[in-house]
Design a protein around this motif. Structure first.
Motif, PDB file in Angstrom:
ATOM      1  N   MET A  43       0.821  -1.205   0.000  1.00 17.11           N
ATOM      2  CA  MET A  43       0.000   0.000   0.000  1.00 17.11           C
ATOM      3  C   MET A  43       0.862   1.265   0.000  1.00 17.11           C
ATOM      4  O   MET A  43       0.494   2.262  -0.623  1.00 17.11           O
ATOM      5  CB  MET A  43      -0.963   0.000   1.186  1.00 17.11           C
ATOM      6  N   PHE A  47       0.305   4.236  -2.791  1.00 20.39           N
ATOM      7  CA  PHE A  47       0.070   5.647  -2.490  1.00 20.39           C
ATOM      8  C   PHE A  47       1.269   6.514  -2.879  1.00 20.39           C
ATOM      9  O   PHE A  47       1.105   7.589  -3.477  1.00 20.39           O
ATOM     10  CB  PHE A  47      -0.238   5.840  -1.001  1.00 20.39           C
ATOM     11  N   ASN A  68     -11.103   8.457  -1.260  1.00 17.90           N
ATOM     12  CA  ASN A  68     -12.038   7.500  -0.660  1.00 17.90           C
ATOM     13  C   ASN A  68     -11.391   6.395   0.174  1.00 17.90           C
ATOM     14  O   ASN A  68     -12.082   5.486   0.616  1.00 17.90           O
ATOM     15  CB  ASN A  68     -12.954   6.891  -1.722  1.00 17.90           C
ATOM     16  N   PHE A  69     -10.080   6.466   0.403  1.00 15.24           N
ATOM     17  CA  PHE A  69      -9.421   5.458   1.229  1.00 15.24           C
ATOM     18  C   PHE A  69      -9.516   5.817   2.706  1.00 15.24           C
ATOM     19  O   PHE A  69      -9.663   6.988   3.074  1.00 15.24           O
ATOM     20  CB  PHE A  69      -7.941   5.343   0.845  1.00 15.24           C
ATOM     21  N   ASN A  70      -9.425   4.808   3.548  1.00 18.51           N
ATOM     22  CA  ASN A  70      -9.358   5.008   4.994  1.00 18.51           C
ATOM     23  C   ASN A  70      -8.188   5.939   5.314  1.00 18.51           C
ATOM     24  O   ASN A  70      -7.055   5.703   4.889  1.00 18.51           O
ATOM     25  CB  ASN A  70      -9.170   3.648   5.676  1.00 18.51           C
ATOM     26  N   ILE A  74      -3.829   5.587   4.921  1.00 12.14           N
ATOM     27  CA  ILE A  74      -2.931   6.463   4.176  1.00 12.14           C
ATOM     28  C   ILE A  74      -1.832   7.010   5.088  1.00 12.14           C
ATOM     29  O   ILE A  74      -0.653   7.044   4.711  1.00 12.14           O
ATOM     30  CB  ILE A  74      -3.715   7.603   3.510  1.00 12.14           C
ATOM     31  N   CYS A 183     -16.225   7.979   2.028  1.00 11.46           N
ATOM     32  CA  CYS A 183     -16.917   6.718   2.284  1.00 11.46           C
ATOM     33  C   CYS A 183     -18.319   6.742   1.694  1.00 11.46           C
ATOM     34  O   CYS A 183     -18.792   5.726   1.158  1.00 11.46           O
ATOM     35  CB  CYS A 183     -16.968   6.430   3.787  1.00 11.46           C
ATOM     36  N   SER A 203     -11.046  -3.012  -0.244  1.00 13.83           N
ATOM     37  CA  SER A 203      -9.885  -2.470  -0.942  1.00 13.83           C
ATOM     38  C   SER A 203      -9.505  -1.090  -0.423  1.00 13.83           C
ATOM     39  O   SER A 203      -8.334  -0.708  -0.462  1.00 13.83           O
ATOM     40  CB  SER A 203     -10.152  -2.414  -2.447  1.00 13.83           C
ATOM     41  N   ARG A 204     -10.478  -0.333   0.081  1.00 14.48           N
ATOM     42  CA  ARG A 204     -10.197   0.984   0.658  1.00 14.48           C
ATOM     43  C   ARG A 204     -10.052   0.906   2.172  1.00 14.48           C
ATOM     44  O   ARG A 204      -9.871   1.915   2.834  1.00 14.48           O
ATOM     45  CB  ARG A 204     -11.301   1.970   0.298  1.00 14.48           C
ATOM     46  N   GLN A 205     -10.148  -0.309   2.702  1.00 23.18           N
ATOM     47  CA  GLN A 205      -9.984  -0.589   4.132  1.00 23.18           C
ATOM     48  C   GLN A 205     -10.878   0.293   4.994  1.00 23.18           C
ATOM     49  O   GLN A 205     -10.451   0.841   6.027  1.00 23.18           O
ATOM     50  CB  GLN A 205      -8.513  -0.486   4.538  1.00 23.18           C
ATOM     51  N   ARG A 206     -12.124   0.404   4.581  1.00 19.20           N
ATOM     52  CA  ARG A 206     -13.114   1.126   5.373  1.00 19.20           C
ATOM     53  C   ARG A 206     -13.642   0.228   6.482  1.00 19.20           C
ATOM     54  O   ARG A 206     -13.925  -0.961   6.264  1.00 19.20           O
ATOM     55  CB  ARG A 206     -14.258   1.598   4.482  1.00 19.20           C
TER      56      ARG A 206
END
Length: 281
Positions: A43, A47, A68-70, A74, A183, A203-206
């Motif tokens: 990851m 990024f 839109n990622f957690n 990031i 989100c 995939s966005r680790q929400r």
């Protein structure tokens, strides 16, 4: 008077070429190239390599431009990365990875073929038209400032990178205008049915809490029903976002016209299909 350009043609053309660029986020060549310059985490590689054209930006800048990622993901991924590798070296690693990836997946006879050169010429013309309108598109503008590669298969890859980020920055503007946070945008994407919500969330680790809060917010706005499916208002709102995105992304494709858009799609389609093979890894 020339007929107005249909923005959906731009969307079709972007989609036909998307795998040619997007494979870089899944190909083993990318992980190998980033590891060679000291970036071992997958990851972090994603990024940092995608944001590197902007320079040694902070995690907050990546949060803003990736949308839109957690946020904690990031921050963890970007922590200290610029003490390990310079943005310039990571940009160069990404280009090396793209070159190796394309050489592996595309038939060697196609790499310097008349068809590849023609596709590269058309795509570059579209990308250069995008470069005339960088305002409000930070990730695109950063990539537009990079030097063009020389070989046709890499010209095509860089052109599609620019066209992708041009569209992406516009899409984020449309999401902001619709008053959706990252989100909430994912939840509407899942409700649209193009990609399963479970994949978007993972995939966005929400987190479960984030997803539930976004769903409840959209239900309160009348966009989702009690089961999390679109209401008619929600379906129309999402359609409006996509229409706005198409309109804001249309200029580069209008610059080359319908016929060359169709030619570009036909030329690149088999190479995109070959590149899409990495998505299942």
């Amino acid at each position: 008077m020339a007929a107005a350009f249909d923005p959906t043609i731009g969307r079709k053309t972007w989609r036909s070429l998307e795998a040619y660029h997007g494979a870089i986020y899944f190909a083993p060549e990318a992980a190998e190239a980033y590891a060679a310059v000291g970036v071992d985490d997958r990851m972090t590689g994603y990024f940092a390599s995608r944001s590197a054209a902007m320079g040694a930006v902070t995690a907050d800048v990546v949060i803003a431009t990736f949308y839109n990622f957690n946020h904690d993901l990031i921050r963890r991924s970007m922590a200290d990365v610029w003490n390990v590798v310079t943005p310039t070296d990571l940009v160069a690693a990404r280009f090396r990875a793209a070159d190796a990836m394309i050489r592996r997946l595309v038939d060697a006879a196609d790499l310097d073929s008349a068809e590849m050169r023609r596709a590269a010429t058309i795509a570059r013309r579209a990308a250069e038209a995008a470069c005339e309108q960088p305002h409000g598109r930070p990730l695109f503008a950063a990539n537009a400032g990079l030097d063009w590669p020389d070989e046709p298969h890499m010209v095509l890859w860089h052109a599609q990178t620019l066209l992708r980020e041009f569209r992406g920055d516009g899409h984020l503007a449309a999401l902001v205008a619709a008053d959706l946070d990252g989100c909430e945008a994912l939840v509407t994407h899942g409700a649209a049915g193009d990609v399963p919500a479970s994949i978007l969330k993972a995939s966005r680790q929400r987190t479960d809490d984030e997803w539930a809060a976004a769903t409840e917010s959209l239900q309160a706005r009348g966009w989702l029903d009690a089961d999390g499916a679109f209401t008619e208002a929600g379906r129309q709102a999402r359609a409006d976002i996509e229409t706005t995105t198409d309109r804001m992304a249309a200029a580069p494709y209008a610059a080359i016209g319908d016929a060359r858009c169709a030619e570009l799609r036909d030329l690149v389609r088999p190479w995109s299909a070959a590149m899409a093979s990495v998505f299942g890894r």
